[in-house]
Design a protein around this motif. Structure first.
Motif, PDB file in Angstrom:
ATOM      1  N   HIS A 442       0.840  -1.218   0.000  1.00 52.16           N
ATOM      2  CA  HIS A 442       0.000   0.000   0.000  1.00 52.16           C
ATOM      3  C   HIS A 442       0.869   1.261   0.000  1.00 52.16           C
ATOM      4  N   TRP A 443       2.019   1.145  -0.661  1.00 47.12           N
ATOM      5  CA  TRP A 443       2.959   2.259  -0.751  1.00 47.12           C
ATOM      6  C   TRP A 443       2.539   3.189  -1.877  1.00 47.12           C
ATOM      7  N   LYS A 444       2.531   4.472  -1.610  1.00 51.43           N
ATOM      8  CA  LYS A 444       2.168   5.440  -2.633  1.00 51.43           C
ATOM      9  C   LYS A 444       3.242   6.517  -2.703  1.00 51.43           C
ATOM     10  N   ASN A 445       3.721   6.758  -3.915  1.00 51.82           N
ATOM     11  CA  ASN A 445       4.776   7.735  -4.120  1.00 51.82           C
ATOM     12  C   ASN A 445       4.521   8.417  -5.465  1.00 51.82           C
ATOM     13  N   GLU A 446       4.192   9.688  -5.423  1.00 52.06           N
ATOM     14  CA  GLU A 446       3.831  10.414  -6.637  1.00 52.06           C
ATOM     15  C   GLU A 446       4.979  10.462  -7.633  1.00 52.06           C
ATOM     16  N   GLU A 447       6.189  10.671  -7.135  1.00 50.48           N
ATOM     17  CA  GLU A 447       7.345  10.720  -8.034  1.00 50.48           C
ATOM     18  C   GLU A 447       7.524   9.384  -8.747  1.00 50.48           C
ATOM     19  N   PHE A 448       7.374   8.304  -8.017  1.00 50.37           N
ATOM     20  CA  PHE A 448       7.490   6.968  -8.598  1.00 50.37           C
ATOM     21  C   PHE A 448       6.465   6.780  -9.707  1.00 50.37           C
ATOM     22  N   ASP A 449       5.200   7.083  -9.424  1.00 48.10           N
ATOM     23  CA  ASP A 449       4.139   6.898 -10.414  1.00 48.10           C
ATOM     24  C   ASP A 449       4.411   7.703 -11.682  1.00 48.10           C
ATOM     25  N   LYS A 450       4.850   8.919 -11.509  1.00 50.97           N
ATOM     26  CA  LYS A 450       5.095   9.801 -12.653  1.00 50.97           C
ATOM     27  C   LYS A 450       6.247   9.282 -13.513  1.00 50.97           C
ATOM     28  N   LEU A 451       7.348   8.930 -12.877  1.00 46.61           N
ATOM     29  CA  LEU A 451       8.513   8.468 -13.620  1.00 46.61           C
ATOM     30  C   LEU A 451       8.276   7.102 -14.260  1.00 46.61           C
ATOM     31  N   LEU A 452       7.470   6.263 -13.626  1.00 46.08           N
ATOM     32  CA  LEU A 452       7.174   4.945 -14.183  1.00 46.08           C
ATOM     33  C   LEU A 452       6.477   5.089 -15.532  1.00 46.08           C
ATOM     34  N   VAL A 453       5.500   5.968 -15.604  1.00 44.55           N
ATOM     35  CA  VAL A 453       4.780   6.216 -16.857  1.00 44.55           C
ATOM     36  C   VAL A 453       5.725   6.817 -17.898  1.00 44.55           C
ATOM     37  N   GLU A 454       6.584   7.714 -17.458  1.00 42.22           N
ATOM     38  CA  GLU A 454       7.526   8.373 -18.365  1.00 42.22           C
ATOM     39  C   GLU A 454       8.493   7.365 -18.986  1.00 42.22           C
ATOM     40  N   ALA A 455       9.012   6.465 -18.165  1.00 38.65           N
ATOM     41  CA  ALA A 455       9.975   5.476 -18.660  1.00 38.65           C
ATOM     42  C   ALA A 455       9.333   4.482 -19.604  1.00 38.65           C
ATOM     43  N   ARG A 456       8.092   4.185 -19.368  1.00 38.39           N
ATOM     44  CA  ARG A 456       7.385   3.178 -20.154  1.00 38.39           C
ATOM     45  C   ARG A 456       7.337   3.551 -21.634  1.00 38.39           C
ATOM     46  N   ALA A 457       7.198   4.831 -21.915  1.00 37.61           N
ATOM     47  CA  ALA A 457       7.061   5.288 -23.301  1.00 37.61           C
ATOM     48  C   ALA A 457       8.393   5.661 -23.936  1.00 37.61           C
ATOM     49  N   MET A 458       9.463   5.566 -23.196  1.00 41.57           N
ATOM     50  CA  MET A 458      10.749   6.083 -23.655  1.00 41.57           C
ATOM     51  C   MET A 458      11.464   5.052 -24.525  1.00 41.57           C
ATOM     52  N   LEU A 459      11.931   5.505 -25.691  1.00 36.65           N
ATOM     53  CA  LEU A 459      12.646   4.619 -26.599  1.00 36.65           C
ATOM     54  C   LEU A 459      14.157   4.732 -26.459  1.00 36.65           C
ATOM     55  N   ASP A 460      14.634   5.777 -25.814  1.00 35.06           N
ATOM     56  CA  ASP A 460      16.060   5.923 -25.522  1.00 35.06           C
ATOM     57  C   ASP A 460      16.377   5.012 -24.339  1.00 35.06           C
ATOM     58  N   GLN A 461      17.042   3.884 -24.614  1.00 34.72           N
ATOM     59  CA  GLN A 461      17.227   2.868 -23.583  1.00 34.72           C
ATOM     60  C   GLN A 461      18.183   3.315 -22.477  1.00 34.72           C
ATOM     61  N   THR A 462      19.112   4.202 -22.794  1.00 32.82           N
ATOM     62  CA  THR A 462      20.019   4.698 -21.761  1.00 32.82           C
ATOM     63  C   THR A 462      19.260   5.540 -20.749  1.00 32.82           C
ATOM     64  N   LYS A 463      18.451   6.475 -21.241  1.00 35.90           N
ATOM     65  CA  LYS A 463      17.660   7.309 -20.341  1.00 35.90           C
ATOM     66  C   LYS A 463      16.625   6.473 -19.593  1.00 35.90           C
ATOM     67  N   ARG A 464      16.081   5.511 -20.287  1.00 39.70           N
ATOM     68  CA  ARG A 464      15.104   4.629 -19.646  1.00 39.70           C
ATOM     69  C   ARG A 464      15.752   3.868 -18.480  1.00 39.70           C
ATOM     70  N   GLY A 465      16.966   3.391 -18.719  1.00 37.52           N
ATOM     71  CA  GLY A 465      17.682   2.680 -17.672  1.00 37.52           C
ATOM     72  C   GLY A 465      17.968   3.561 -16.470  1.00 37.52           C
ATOM     73  N   GLU A 466      18.276   4.829 -16.715  1.00 41.52           N
ATOM     74  CA  GLU A 466      18.529   5.757 -15.606  1.00 41.52           C
ATOM     75  C   GLU A 466      17.278   5.940 -14.751  1.00 41.52           C
ATOM     76  N   ILE A 467      16.131   6.028 -15.400  1.00 44.19           N
ATOM     77  CA  ILE A 467      14.880   6.184 -14.649  1.00 44.19           C
ATOM     78  C   ILE A 467      14.582   4.925 -13.841  1.00 44.19           C
ATOM     79  N   TYR A 468      14.727   3.754 -14.462  1.00 37.81           N
ATOM     80  CA  TYR A 468      14.448   2.514 -13.736  1.00 37.81           C
ATOM     81  C   TYR A 468      15.393   2.342 -12.548  1.00 37.81           C
ATOM     82  N   ALA A 469      16.626   2.774 -12.695  1.00 40.86           N
ATOM     83  CA  ALA A 469      17.562   2.695 -11.572  1.00 40.86           C
ATOM     84  C   ALA A 469      17.081   3.581 -10.424  1.00 40.86           C
ATOM     85  N   HIS A 470      16.582   4.758 -10.753  1.00 36.76           N
ATOM     86  CA  HIS A 470      16.075   5.656  -9.714  1.00 36.76           C
ATOM     87  C   HIS A 470      14.821   5.081  -9.062  1.00 36.76           C
TER      88      HIS A 470
END
Length: 521
Positions: A442-470
């Motif tokens: 039941h963890w809720k984190n607005e930053e997490f939710d926002k970045l998760l959606v952002e990474a999902r659509a990203m085709l630049d795999q390097t930037k995507r990897g940076e977001i997933y690491a965060h």
């Protein structure tokens, strides 16, 4: 099977597949030092008997409500999915035969496999697929609701094609559609006590949490599959009873082998142990909405108060890897390799208790071997380590039957497990996105939710990897899950069973063992 027609934007999957293959697993027949090649020509006949742990009298075959090993395996016997994950962790066609994404990966076109019939003789149509996808969309209790939430529209293009439009681009959509909840039933179907599917076996008898029997689908569309005349599932939640059933020959295969007995089983010449490395991980779940776990200092104290190395060696006998309080395994290309590994540190645990205004912490952990084989023993190891950190951890032993309905996601502090998912996005979405019905902390984190959606659509795999690491760092440092270890999938299978391979997704060849194997004469 048709080729998997990914566009060039999905080329990173070759890297994912190769990475997964390195750790995919070993088939270890007793008495041999390495993997053994399986006989290539299946034969028909015989009754396959499976002793499976992970079942309950409250089980259902409703694809929206699949939560544990027994119903997932049974569901795959009766129904087919849209996309399958193969032994190399690749998305390959199943009822959706081929696909193509338009630039931006928000619009997808899927071709329906032709010549497939349901068990009642009805031909598979695009309407059936659309209905089955929509079971998980909108106002639904489906466990895949969060996974399906990114779908804006599903529509028929022709009798052979559907179009899926996403709210945001997702290069992983075929992997998303491989989720075991996305099983296909006829348009308008609702009788989950007796599912009608296109799967390898036809419903015969079903006693939830006890046993079931399904007979071969004589018109099954996959070649060299559905080889046995029937499959019998016996629910054996007790690990000792399950092991004894295997050793005595009452069943042909068992899942979730006890880590303490795997070396003994390997010495039996009539058995083979299937060891698969993947994303399976074991968790101690804190409900972030209930005190004292609303305070992240308490959560961090419990994370520093666990001895991961000791748990790996005692609870898993070394058959796994240490976890870092997030769910992405080291075999995933988006694994946060630069995130510092959290270690057992009683002083840091005491520091965080003091930050929470406490000198010590009394806390009750609900534990059951329903979570994983040896879970109660693991809780005892945790209790000993936590005591040195000023944490008085008492163990409340819960019955296995009904655990997932009565304890999981209800008790303030309990044990659980997750089978891995083929992509980081899928794992993070289903277990940690705030809107997911299976967000079990039941963890809720607005930053997490926002970045998760952002990474999902990203085709630049390097930037995507940076977001997933965060995102992994956010879960590790702020989330409600203590994840001390990843465990290999371990099955024991009779040498009479042929065609068995290791698989990075779940026990029993990704829960599809019954479909693929055959019995020796």
């Amino acid at each position: 099977m048709a080729r998997s027609p990914f566009t060039s934007t999905l080329d990173r999957r070759a890297f994912l597949a190769s990475t997964a293959a390195l750790g995919a697993g070993l088939l270890l027949p007793a008495g041999l030092p390495g993997a053994r090649a399986q006989e290539a020509t299946p034969r028909k006949g015989g009754v396959l008997k499976l002793g499976i742990g992970g079942g309950s009298t409250s089980d259902t075959l409703d694809p929206r409500k699949l939560t544990d090993w027994v119903p997932v395996n049974q569901a795959f016997m009766l129904m087919n999915g849209l996309v399958e994950i193969d032994k190399d962790n690749k998305a390959v066609p199943e009822l959706l035969e081929r696909w193509e994404a338009k630039p931006g990966a928000t619009e997808w076109v899927f071709d329906l496999r032709q010549g497939v019939t349901f068990h009642d003789g009805k031909s598979l149509t695009v309407e059936d697929v659309i209905y089955s996808i929509n079971l998980h969309r909108g106002d639904t209790s489906s466990a895949a609701r969060a996974v399906a939430a990114g779908i804006a529209d599903v529509k028929k293009l022709s009798d052979r094609q559907i179009a899926i439009t996403l709210k945001e681009g997702n290069a992983d959509l075929p992997y998303v559609l491989s989720d075991y909840h996305f099983l296909v039933v006829p348009d308008g179907f609702t009788d989950w006590t007796k599912p009608v599917g296109t799967g390898p076996f036809v419903f015969e008898t079903y006693d939830p949490g006890v046993r079931s029997r399904f007979k071969r689908n004589e018109s099954y569309w996959k070649p060299n599959c559905a080889n046995v005349d029937a499959v019998e599932v016996i629910v054996i939640n007790d690990i000792s009873a399950r092991t004894n059933a295997m050793m005595s020959g009452q069943v042909h295969a068992i899942n979730r082998v006890d880590f303490k007995t795997v070396d003994l089983l390997k010495r039996n010449p009539r058995l083979q142990v299937v060891q698969s490395a993947g994303g399976q991980h074991f968790t101690f779940l804190m409900d972030c909405t209930q005190k004292p776990f609303t305070d992240n200092n308490i959560r961090l104290a419990l994370k520093y108060g666990i001895d991961r190395q000791q748990l790996l060696q005692t609870a898993l006998r070394g058959y796994g890897r240490i976890g870092n309080d997030h769910p992405i395994p080291s075999t995933d290309p988006f694994f946060a390799k630069d995130l510092a590994q959290r270690a057992y540190d009683p002083d840091k645990a005491k520091y965080h208790l003091k930050q929470a205004g406490l000198d010590s912490l009394p806390v009750t952990l609900s534990a059951s071997d329903a979570a994983f084989a040896g879970a109660v023993d693991a809780a005892a190891v945790y209790r000993t380590a936590a005591a040195g950190a000023g944490i008085d951890l008492s163990i409340k032993r819960e019955p296995a039957d009904g655990y997932w309905d009565n304890v999981w996601m209800k008790a303030p502090f309990c044990m659980s497990y997750w089978g891995g998912r083929p992509t980081a996005d899928q794992m993070l979405s289903i277990a940690y996105q705030s809107s997911s019905s299976q967000n079990d902390t039941h963890w809720k984190n607005e930053e997490f939710d926002k970045l998760l959606v952002e990474a999902r659509a990203m085709l630049d795999q390097t930037k995507r990897g940076e977001i997933y690491a965060h995102l992994q760092e956010l879960i590790s440092n702020d989330g409600g899950a203590v994840i001390p270890m990843f465990g290999d999938y371990l099955d024991a299978v009779s040498t009479k069973v042929k065609g068995v391979t290791a698989h990075p997704m779940f026990n029993f060849m990704g829960a599809r063992l019954a479909e693929k194997v055959w019995l020796d004469a």
